[in-house]
Each structure stands twice: as structure tokens, then as C-alpha cells.
Design an enzyme around this catalytic site. Structure first.
Site, mmCIF file in Angstrom:
data_model
loop_
_atom_site.group_PDB
_atom_site.id
_atom_site.type_symbol
_atom_site.label_atom_id
_atom_site.label_comp_id
_atom_site.label_asym_id
_atom_site.label_seq_id
_atom_site.Cartn_x
_atom_site.Cartn_y
_atom_site.Cartn_z
ATOM 1 N N ARG A 79 0.837 -1.186 0.000
ATOM 2 C CA ARG A 79 0.000 0.000 0.000
ATOM 3 C C ARG A 79 0.879 1.247 0.000
ATOM 4 N NH1 ARG A 79 -1.774 0.869 4.376
ATOM 5 N NH2 ARG A 79 -1.071 -0.925 5.562
ATOM 6 N N TYR A 222 -1.387 -3.577 -6.806
ATOM 7 C CA TYR A 222 -1.090 -4.425 -5.650
ATOM 8 C C TYR A 222 -2.089 -4.288 -4.503
ATOM 9 C CZ TYR A 222 1.836 -7.374 -2.753
ATOM 10 O OH TYR A 222 2.305 -8.418 -2.004
ATOM 11 N N LYS A 231 -9.453 -2.381 1.889
ATOM 12 C CA LYS A 231 -9.205 -1.201 2.721
ATOM 13 C C LYS A 231 -10.023 0.005 2.255
ATOM 14 C CE LYS A 231 -6.308 -3.751 4.743
ATOM 15 N NZ LYS A 231 -6.053 -4.068 6.109
ATOM 16 N N HIS A 251 -10.433 -2.523 11.554
ATOM 17 C CA HIS A 251 -9.293 -3.331 11.084
ATOM 18 C C HIS A 251 -9.036 -4.433 12.115
ATOM 19 C CE1 HIS A 251 -4.810 -3.315 9.633
ATOM 20 N NE2 HIS A 251 -5.518 -4.186 8.965
ATOM 21 N N SER A 273 -1.077 -3.450 10.444
ATOM 22 C CA SER A 273 -0.712 -4.346 9.351
ATOM 23 C C SER A 273 0.554 -5.128 9.685
ATOM 24 C CB SER A 273 -0.495 -3.526 8.076
ATOM 25 O OG SER A 273 -1.664 -2.794 7.778
ATOM 26 N N CYS A 275 1.077 -7.325 11.977
ATOM 27 C CA CYS A 275 1.353 -7.437 13.414
ATOM 28 C C CYS A 275 0.616 -8.610 14.053
ATOM 29 C CB CYS A 275 1.007 -6.137 14.122
ATOM 30 S SG CYS A 275 2.146 -4.806 13.706
ATOM 31 N N LYS A 277 -2.569 -10.390 13.033
ATOM 32 C CA LYS A 277 -4.003 -10.701 12.998
ATOM 33 C C LYS A 277 -4.257 -12.082 12.389
ATOM 34 C CE LYS A 277 -5.283 -6.971 10.834
ATOM 35 N NZ LYS A 277 -3.901 -6.431 10.791
ATOM 36 N N ASN A 279 -2.293 -14.557 12.181
ATOM 37 C CA ASN A 279 -1.794 -15.575 13.110
ATOM 38 C C ASN A 279 -2.788 -15.841 14.231
ATOM 39 O OD1 ASN A 279 1.245 -16.615 12.993
ATOM 40 N ND2 ASN A 279 1.059 -14.692 11.896
ATOM 41 N N ASP A 298 -8.942 -9.812 9.116
ATOM 42 C CA ASP A 298 -8.477 -8.449 8.800
ATOM 43 C C ASP A 298 -9.515 -7.363 9.071
ATOM 44 O OD1 ASP A 298 -6.152 -7.011 7.761
ATOM 45 O OD2 ASP A 298 -7.428 -6.444 6.082
ATOM 46 N N ARG A 390 2.412 -11.952 -0.373
ATOM 47 C CA ARG A 390 1.121 -12.352 0.204
ATOM 48 C C ARG A 390 0.509 -13.532 -0.523
ATOM 49 N NH1 ARG A 390 -1.451 -8.619 4.213
ATOM 50 N NH2 ARG A 390 0.137 -7.057 4.568
ATOM 51 N N ARG A 421 3.226 -3.657 17.850
ATOM 52 C CA ARG A 421 4.568 -4.189 17.990
ATOM 53 C C ARG A 421 5.340 -3.231 18.873
ATOM 54 N NH1 ARG A 421 7.110 -7.782 14.092
ATOM 55 N NH2 ARG A 421 5.263 -8.341 12.901
ATOM 56 N N ASN A 518 -0.173 -17.684 22.477
ATOM 57 C CA ASN A 518 -1.056 -16.553 22.783
ATOM 58 C C ASN A 518 -2.415 -17.032 23.297
ATOM 59 O OD1 ASN A 518 0.940 -14.778 21.962
ATOM 60 N ND2 ASN A 518 0.204 -14.685 19.855
HETATM 61 P P1 GTP Z 1 -2.140 -7.535 7.584
HETATM 62 O O1 GTP Z 1 -2.625 -8.604 6.676
HETATM 63 O O2 GTP Z 1 -1.079 -6.690 6.980
HETATM 64 O O3 GTP Z 1 -3.234 -6.681 8.154
HETATM 65 O O4 GTP Z 1 -1.330 -8.242 8.787
HETATM 66 P P2 GTP Z 1 -1.683 -9.209 9.997
HETATM 67 O O5 GTP Z 1 -1.953 -8.379 11.194
HETATM 68 O O6 GTP Z 1 -2.681 -10.217 9.610
HETATM 69 O O7 GTP Z 1 -0.278 -9.902 10.255
HETATM 70 P P3 GTP Z 1 0.182 -11.443 10.240
HETATM 71 O O8 GTP Z 1 -0.647 -12.318 11.119
HETATM 72 O O9 GTP Z 1 0.312 -11.879 8.848
HETATM 73 O O10 GTP Z 1 1.612 -11.338 10.938
HETATM 74 C C1 GTP Z 1 2.704 -10.829 10.309
HETATM 75 C C2 GTP Z 1 3.995 -11.086 11.049
HETATM 76 O O11 GTP Z 1 3.858 -11.092 12.475
HETATM 77 C C3 GTP Z 1 4.609 -12.429 10.679
HETATM 78 O O12 GTP Z 1 5.960 -12.208 10.382
HETATM 79 C C4 GTP Z 1 4.469 -13.248 11.924
HETATM 80 O O13 GTP Z 1 5.469 -14.208 12.036
HETATM 81 C C5 GTP Z 1 4.522 -12.203 13.036
HETATM 82 N N1 GTP Z 1 3.790 -12.635 14.246
HETATM 83 C C6 GTP Z 1 2.481 -12.961 14.321
HETATM 84 N N2 GTP Z 1 2.140 -13.347 15.574
HETATM 85 C C7 GTP Z 1 3.265 -13.244 16.321
HETATM 86 C C8 GTP Z 1 3.566 -13.498 17.705
HETATM 87 O O14 GTP Z 1 2.722 -13.894 18.502
HETATM 88 N N3 GTP Z 1 4.845 -13.272 18.104
HETATM 89 C C9 GTP Z 1 5.809 -12.827 17.249
HETATM 90 N N4 GTP Z 1 7.034 -12.636 17.720
HETATM 91 N N5 GTP Z 1 5.569 -12.588 15.929
HETATM 92 C C10 GTP Z 1 4.321 -12.793 15.478
HETATM 93 C C1 SPV Z 2 -2.779 -4.409 5.393
HETATM 94 O O1 SPV Z 2 -1.818 -3.783 4.941
HETATM 95 O O2 SPV Z 2 -3.292 -4.146 6.513
HETATM 96 C C2 SPV Z 2 -3.351 -5.524 4.610
HETATM 97 C C3 SPV Z 2 -2.869 -5.750 3.256
HETATM 98 O O3 SPV Z 2 -4.231 -6.214 5.094
HETATM 99 S S1 SPV Z 2 -3.579 -4.729 2.061
HETATM 100 O O4 SPV Z 2 -4.777 -5.384 1.549
HETATM 101 O O5 SPV Z 2 -2.621 -4.529 0.994
HETATM 102 O O6 SPV Z 2 -3.964 -3.472 2.646
HETATM 103 MN MN MN Z 3 -4.747 -5.505 7.255
#
Ligand code: GTP
Ligand code: SPV
Ligand code: MN
Length: 627
Positions: A79, A222, A231, A251, A273, A275, A277, A279, A298, A390, A421, A518
Site C-alpha cells: 500500500r 497491488y 481497505k 481493522h 498491518s 502485526c 491478525k 496468526n 483483517d 502475500r 509491535r 497466545n
Molecule cells: P495484515 O494482513 O497486513 O493486516 O497483517 P496481519 O496483522 O494479519 O499480520 P500477520 O498475522 O500476517 O503477521 C505478520 C507477522 O507477524 C509475521 O511475520 C508473523 O510471524 C509475526 N507474528 C504474528 N504473531 C506473532 C507473535 O505472537 N509473536 C511474534 N514474535 N511474531 C508474530
Molecule cells: C494491510 O496492509 O493491513 C493488509 C494488506 O491487510 S492490504 O490489503 O494490501 O492493505
Molecule cells: Mn490488514
């Protein structure tokens, strides 16, 4: 066969929709118009077309059935927040945290850019629903795009269907969303040029018109720049709708947690983003007897239901998740989910036609083609996959998807989590005393930046409610709306918490094992939502924290049995250093100042109260109470 229609032969009957499609076609001058139906035939045909055009590589069907790899232009990988605009009438309506443009001037600029921008291409008209088609919380949109890559991704991420056209005719409203990659194949003189694998333009504009609820996106192919249901619609435009209509567009992931006693809890969590979610949404609990199911990863749309509880739906139909860091040890559910039927963007290709990224396996393959299309070995100095690479996959493919994930009425939310974070200062988990305190917590979230948008990775910034890049109006008004929603929800309001999985020790390593572990924090949170007293908890200036139980007997606190975390580590996870928090409150005060008199009084009062609680702690040392 594709429907090669002009809009006079369009399957739609709603006049304003037909007029709009006509207008955009006249402006962008595509070779042809195709109305999408969302059929499987359409998806397969466009994927094959993308393979033939060199945008997609079909992966080895034995290794990744029905899956594709796309490599983007290296300048179009995330983005672009600096090119994202909120075009409200007044700058003050967009507020100090958004980029603002005067709507008429922006429209004129976009019209100039889009004139002829689809020459030589097909213009796809994509009717889609955010949320189950026709559901009480759902909304209809139509995306016009010249990117077949965007169309097939929209197929997965939203409900693309010609049934939406009937719904639009009935409801007489839809969100118009225009997208062009900004790379015409025919110039003004009629000279044709060859296409490239990832068309885009150096110039990018991602524009939102809150008053007319329109989206115009120019120059990028993208993710959130191009898949306009996500978004642009489900957050920036929907946050404005939500303010006007008394609901919330957030979000947030949505997770169902089931206790050993079979009680169900629903949690919505806002993290910035990349951080965590996805997971957390796909959590595989390590605590015996606990289970988790996925509803969304998301975005959450939430409104008070007939029972007065806050009901949430996931408006999306798929996951657009970060690939790097996704592996059997960190997210076993997602790893399974993307074994088939997945579009990968900007990951690496293995010699046998499979994909790889950092974190999928501990040991990288001996040779790869990296995300730029170059030969790569473990000795290479650059990552094999782009950090914001992604996967796009249907929610139905998720092994832990909840059976009621498509329930149009949504699920009743018990707890709302905010997180970011934070290597320092912010404890593992804190419960807010009440709704306004929780809103204060959400408003003051800060987080180290990730690769999900342009900017400096690791740099700390305020990301209130994880909505900094996604709020379609003034952030201070958004906080006021949240405070107002708390009043409407009253006794039914979910409890609010902050979490931080990312705190680090002096040696730089994470203090908390995170990921599946977690679940321990979530189990405490779940119990807190049904608990009236404060047994198993202790109070700090920040809020309520769990007692830490190193054996499972104390089941009111945080169960850390079997984790092998020493007491020093546990204490550091919850350490609240008054002098550092004094500094945090100073920074919050400065941050709040930019909102002037729009800042809700309740948040100013929360800050004052926090300052008083912190300064009361200056004399006494504060640490985790261990049991
Ligand atoms: P967007 O799709 O961008 O909104 O992101 P998201 O919030 O869904 O993030 P996602 O779950 O994809 O996590 C991205 C990064 O965070 C990855 O590199 C994971 O390994 C890391 N991560 C997720 N959960 C944890 C955790 O509990 N501990 C640590 N240390 N890293 C984590
Ligand atoms: C984010 O950046 O929070 C995402 C990926 O979920 S995107 O759809 O590119 O915004
Ligand atoms: Mn997101």
C-alpha cells in the site's frame, strides 16, 4: 463465453449503475467491456489468460494444485499511504492524520489521468458484496478495473456475483469503485505497444470521496491499492457509513474461542498491518481443552444486534495474508490452508514449481527464483520473498473456519483487543477499567512499522485502533464515535484489552513465545469477560493484569505452566517503569494536541487520570505479582 457487452446490453438494470459504467468507459476508452459474474468458468479463464500473458506462473499441480505465482513490478509491492487521499469537502473532516485533497480538484486530476488509461485493454465490471449477499450488515459495490489480476483476487476476497446486480436494483445503492493500472496499450495516435507482466504507473492515487462514497484508484495493481473491496471500501468508506449509521467498521480479526467447558467466546482484535491478525485468527491453542475457530483475519463490521450485543461479521470472503513468517511452527493452520487453490504474489519459486518464503522452512532450498525473477541461493544477500509477499485464498479453505462464519447477523463480541509491535514498555496484556478507558487505550496504540506499506520498517508511530491508514474521516471524530457506541451498548459493551506479543529483553529476543502460546492470554481474557470480581488479577497504573501461574492450579490467572519462562522473564513481560511511562504520557499529550478541540473530553480526562496514576507510582517500585 465472456459477456462481451457494451453497457446497453449489460446484465444490470439499475440506471445510475449503467450511466456510471458508460461514463467511465467513455473516459478510459477500453477496447471492450466485460461484465463479471463470479463464476468458476470466469475465474479459470482469467487465470489461464494471466498465465498466457506471463503475469501468472501455474504452480506444479502435484505440489500446489490450482495455484499460481505472480511477481509484481518491484516498485509496486505494498500500500502507498503517501498517495492515499481522503477527499472530503473540508480538510478538517479528513483530520490531521489523513492526506486530504479538495474533491473537485482531485476529481479533475483523476479524470485527466484516467482519460484513455484503458486503451487496448478490457474493462471488467465486477459486482461484489462485502458480507453475505443481502445480509443486514452487508453492502454492495461494483469495481471497474482493467486488471484481470485484480478480478481473480476479488473473486476470492469478496462475493463476486451477478446476483449483486439484482440486489443493487432492489436497494438502489452501491459503492462505485474505479481502478486502473494506468498503463494503456494504445497511445493517442493509435500505436499499440506490448503489455508487461505487471502493468502499473509510477504515479499513484488511491482516492476516497466520503460524501459520494466513491473510490478512484490509479496506478497500482497491488493489494489494498487495487482490491478495492478491502481497505478502500470495507474500512475507509465503510468507517464513514458506520459513523453516519451507528455501527463500526474496523481493522480487526474475529476469533471464536471455545473453553474446555464448551463455552464460546468471540474476540475481535485490532493490530496494525503485519502485526499478527492472521496468526491470531488461526490460533491453534496449546492450553489443554481449549479450541479456536476462525471468522475473519483483517476486517470486522460490527453493529448492535436485536439482543443489544455488539454483533460482528467478516465482510470479506478470503484472506490476503503475509507469506513471510508463515510456517508450520508459527501458523500451522494457514500453512495447511494455502496448500492449494491459492494465488501467491512476490514469493520465491522452487525448481520443482512450488513456492518458498522466509519462515516456511528453517533451511532454505539450495536454489530458487526470487520474487524479482532472479536466480537465488542461500548465499544471496537479499530475501527470496518480498517481506510483504502475500497469499490470496478463500476463507472456505481455512481448516479452522467457524461453521457460522457466514452468518449474516454475525457473532456477539465478548472482548475487543488492541495491540501493536512494542519492543519496550507495553505489558503482555492489560484490561481496561471501562469502555472510555478502553477507547483511550485504542486511541494511543503505537507500533513499530512493518513492510505492509512504504516507510521505515521498525520506526515507532501512533496507530490508533490500527486504523491510522484506514480511517475515512477525522480520527478525533472517530474516537468520539467509539465513545458514543459505548453509551449505546451500555451493559452489553464488550470488555477491552491491550496485548503486546512483541516485547523484547535486553538481549533483543522476544520475551513471550507468542503464536500458539497466545492462547494462554486469550484464555485469561475469555474468563475475564464472564468474571465479576478481580480474583487472579492485579492492578497497575495502566489497568488490570493477570497473576502469573507457573503451575496450572491457579486457574484464575495467566497459565504459563510448561513454558519454561524464568521469573525474571515473566517480570519483564509485565514491568511498568514509571519514568518511561511518564515519558509515554508526555508523548500522548503532544499527539493529542494536533486534534485541537475535536479531541473528545473523555480522552483528555483519561490522560490526566493516567498521569496521576503514573506519578503516584514514582515512589514505589512496580512489578508483576507472582503467585
Ligand atoms: P495484515 O494482513 O497486513 O493486516 O497483517 P496481519 O496483522 O494479519 O499480520 P500477520 O498475522 O500476517 O503477521 C505478520 C507477522 O507477524 C509475521 O511475520 C508473523 O510471524 C509475526 N507474528 C504474528 N504473531 C506473532 C507473535 O505472537 N509473536 C511474534 N514474535 N511474531 C508474530
Ligand atoms: C494491510 O496492509 O493491513 C493488509 C494488506 O491487510 S492490504 O490489503 O494490501 O492493505
Ligand atoms: Mn490488514
Amino acid at each position: 463465453m465472456p459477456q462481451q457487452t457494451d453497457s446497453r446490453h449489460a446484465p444490470a438494470t439499475f440506471e445510475p449503475l449503467l450511466t456510471w459504467v458508460d461514463e467511465i468507459a467513455q473516459l478510459a476508452q477500453p477496447d471492450r467491456i466485460e461484465w463479471c459474474t463470479g463464476s468458476r468458468e470466469e475465474f479459470d479463464r482469467l487465470c489461464q489468460q494471466l498465465v498466457d500473458a506471463g503475469t501468472f506462473v501455474r504452480l506444479n499441480p502435484k505440489k500446489r494444485p490450482n495455484s499460481f505465482l505472480a511477481r509484481s513490478n518491484p516498485d509496486d509491492v505494498a500500500r502507498v499511504e503517501s498517495r492515499t487521499f481522503i477527499c472530503s469537502d473540508q480538510e478538517s473532516e479528513a483530520g490531521p492524520t489523513n492526506n486530504w485533497r479538495e474533491p473537485a480538484a482531485m476529481k479533475a486530476k483523476l479524470q485527466e489521468l484516467m482519460a484513455g488509461s484503458m486503451r487496448g485493454r478490457t474493462m471488467y465490471v465486477v459486482p461484489f458484496s462485502m458480507g453475505p449477499i443481502g445480509g443486514p450488515i452487508s453492502q454492495a459495490g461494483v469495481q471497474i478495473t482493467d486488471s484481470p489480476y485484480a478480478v481473480v483476487n476479488m473473486h476470492i476476497m469478496t462475493r463476486v456475483s451477478d446476483a449483486v446486480l439484482d440486489l443493487i436494483a432492489e436497494q438502489k445503492t452501491f459503492v462505485p469503485a474505479i481502478h486502473t493500472v494506468g498503463m494503456p496499450l494504445v497511445d493517442e495516435e493509435g500505436n499499440r505497444r506490448a503489455d508487461v507482466a505487471w502493468p502499473c504507473n509510477e504515479t499513484k492515487y488511491i482516492c476516497h470521496f466520503p460524501k459520494t462514497r466513491e473510490i478512484w484508484s490509479y496506478g497500482s495493481g497491488y493489494g489494498g491499492n487495487a482490491l478495492l473491496g478491502k481497505k478502500c471500501f470495507a474500512l475507509r468508506i465503510a468507517s464513514v457509513m458506520a459513523r453516519d449509521e451507528g455501527w463500526l467498521a474496523e481493522h480487526m480479526l474475529i476469533l471464536k474461542l471455545i473453553s474446555p467447558q464448551n463455552e464460546e467466546f468471540h474476540v475481535a482484535a485490532a493490530f496494525p498491518s503485519a502485526c499478527g491478525k492472521t496468526n491470531l485468527a488461526m490460533l491453534a491453542p496449546t492450553l489443554p481443552g481449549w479450541r479456536a475457530e476462525t471468522l475473519g483475519d483483517d476486517i470486522a463490521w460490527m453493529r448492535p444486534g436485536p439482543d443489544g450485543k455488539l454483533r460482528a461479521i467478516n465482510p470479506e470472503a478470503g484472506f490476503f495474508g503475509v507469506a513471510p513468517g508463515t510456517g508450520p511452527d508459527t501458523n500451522s493452520v494457514a500453512t495447511k490452508m494455502i496448500e492449494r487453490d491459492t494465488i501467491f504474489t512476490n514469493v520465491a519459486l522452487t525448481p520443482d514449481g512450488d513456492v518458498w518464503w522466509e519462515g516456511l522452512t528453517a533451511k532454505p532450498p539450495a536454489q530458487l527464483i526470487d520474487w524479482r525473477g532472479n536466480y537465488w541461493t542461500p548465499e544471496s544477500q537479499t530475501p527470496a520473498a518480498h517481506p510483504n509477499a502475500r497469499f490470496t485464498v478463500a476463507a472456505a479453505n481455512c481448516p479452522t473456519i467457524a461453521s457460522d462464519w457466514e452468518s449474516p447477523e454475525g457473532v456477539a463480541i465478548d472482548a475487543i483487543l488492541f495491540g501493536g509491535r512494542r519492543a519496550t514498555n507495553v505489558p503482555l496484556v492489560t484490561e481496561a477499567h471501562d469502555w472510555p478507558h478502553g477507547v483511550f487505550m485504542g486511541a494511543t496504540v503505537s507500533s513499530e512499522q512493518t513492510a505492509a506499506a512504504e516507510g521505515t520498517v521498525g520506526q515507532l508511530r501512533r496507530d490508533p485502533f490500527a486504523m491510522l491508514p484506514f480511517c475515512g474521516y477525522n480520527m478525533a471524530d472517530y474516537w468520539a464515535h467509539w465513545l458514543h457506541m459505548g453509551e449505546i451498548l451500555g451493559e452489553n459493551a464488550p470488555k477491552i484489552f491491550t496485548v503486546n506479543w512483541f516485547r523484547r529483553g535486553a538481549d533483543g529476543r522476544f520475551l513471550w513465545p507468542g503464536f500458539a502460546e497466545n492462547s494462554r492470554v486469550l484464555a485469561w481474557i475469555a474468563r475475564r469477560t464472564r468474571q465479576q470480581d478481580e480474583a487472579g488479577s492485579w492492578i497497575s497504573p495502566l489497568g488490570l493484569h493477570p497473576d502469573v501461574a507457573t503451575d496450572a492450579r491457579n486457574d484464575a490467572g495467566l497459565d504459563v505452566s510448561g513454558l519454561e519462562l524464568d521469573s525474571e522473564n515473566l517480570e519483564e513481560l509485565f514491568a511498568i517503569k514509571p519514568e518511561l511511562w511518564h515519558h509515554e504520557t508526555e508523548q500522548i499529550a503532544t499527539y493529542f494536541e494536533q486534534f485541537g478541540d475535536k479531541l473528545p473530553r473523555a480522552l483528555g480526562e483519561q490522560l490526566t487520570a493516567l498521569r496521576e496514576r503514573i506519578s503516584g507510582e514514582h515512589s514505589s517500585r512496580f512489578g508483576a505479582s507472582m503467585s
